[in-house]
Design an enzyme around this catalytic site. Sequence first.
Site, short mmCIF file in Angstrom:
data_model
loop_
_atom_site.label_atom_id
_atom_site.label_comp_id
_atom_site.label_asym_id
_atom_site.label_seq_id
_atom_site.Cartn_x
_atom_site.Cartn_y
_atom_site.Cartn_z
N PRO A 2 0.92 -1.42 0.00
CG PRO A 2 -0.48 -1.35 2.10
CD PRO A 2 0.83 -2.05 1.27
CD GLU A 3 2.01 3.46 -4.56
OE1 GLU A 3 2.31 4.89 -4.71
OE2 GLU A 3 2.09 2.93 -5.43
CE LYS A 52 5.22 3.10 0.77
NZ LYS A 52 5.92 2.12 -0.17
NE ARG A 258 8.34 -3.15 -6.33
CZ ARG A 258 7.44 -2.35 -5.33
NH1 ARG A 258 7.84 -1.66 -4.39
NH2 ARG A 258 6.08 -2.38 -5.67
#
Length: 273
Positions: A2-3, A52, A258
């Site tokens: 989740p961002e 986060k 990524r």
Amino acid sequence: MPEGHTIHRHARRHRAAIAGQPVRTGSPQGRFSAGAKRLDGRVLEGIDAHGKHLFYRWEGGWILHIHLGLFGKFRLYRSDPPPPSENARLTMAGDDATIYLSGPTMCELIDPGRELAIRSRLGPDPLLNGSTAAKIKAFGSNLARRRIPIGAALLNQQVISGIGNVYRAEVLFRAGIDPHLPANRLSAETVDRLWREAAAQLRLGEKAGRIITVDLSDVDAKRRSDLRRLERVYVYKRHGEPCRRCATPISTTDMANRRMWWCATCQPPGAGS
Ligand SMILES: [Zn+2]
């Protein structure tokens, strides 16, 4: 993972659901039993998010630190919750709402000193209150110290808090910045534009509960709610498909371990320096 927009949204929704009242806590899975016993029946006084990370503040000075990591999930029930699964690390039940947490990377009781230590390693968070000018200044000096590509720097939570893999590609596209440009070569004007772009997109995402970065005029739609999943972004996971603004096929590469996507025409080499 989740961002930041998701984490701030959890904080806001959990605040509305169970803050300001005694909360019954448990740990069906058992790995947070001692902590849950300490908190059980105490008033949950407030919830803060930074990037986060989530910090739940309890009567008596206890701070519950949660980081969802890759697999952590909250479930929020307004009434009649089903029984928690045996994987639930934490359950929090207020007067008329119940929250289950499973699979977090971190769920621990900490003291204020530890919270300070965690926060001191986090870059400025566009979704936190505070002076925009001060946050842009901090962001700029974090970039100025790094020679890694800006596309890698944005994923580093010490540089800016809350940006994940979708937003890094999308805000670089929206700001017209070459993702390979070394972080310390961004012009002051570009740093400012990038911060404002990131802040605006995270705010939209926090409100909507989903990531929609396209302008409606670029996808020929009237309402954001009309957009199908594949229409909501400019470059993320669109390798080889035509750019929504110039029709150039979208490029992809690995950056900071990524996958990263960009448009070589809208974000040409050196753009943003
Ligand atoms: Zn393009």
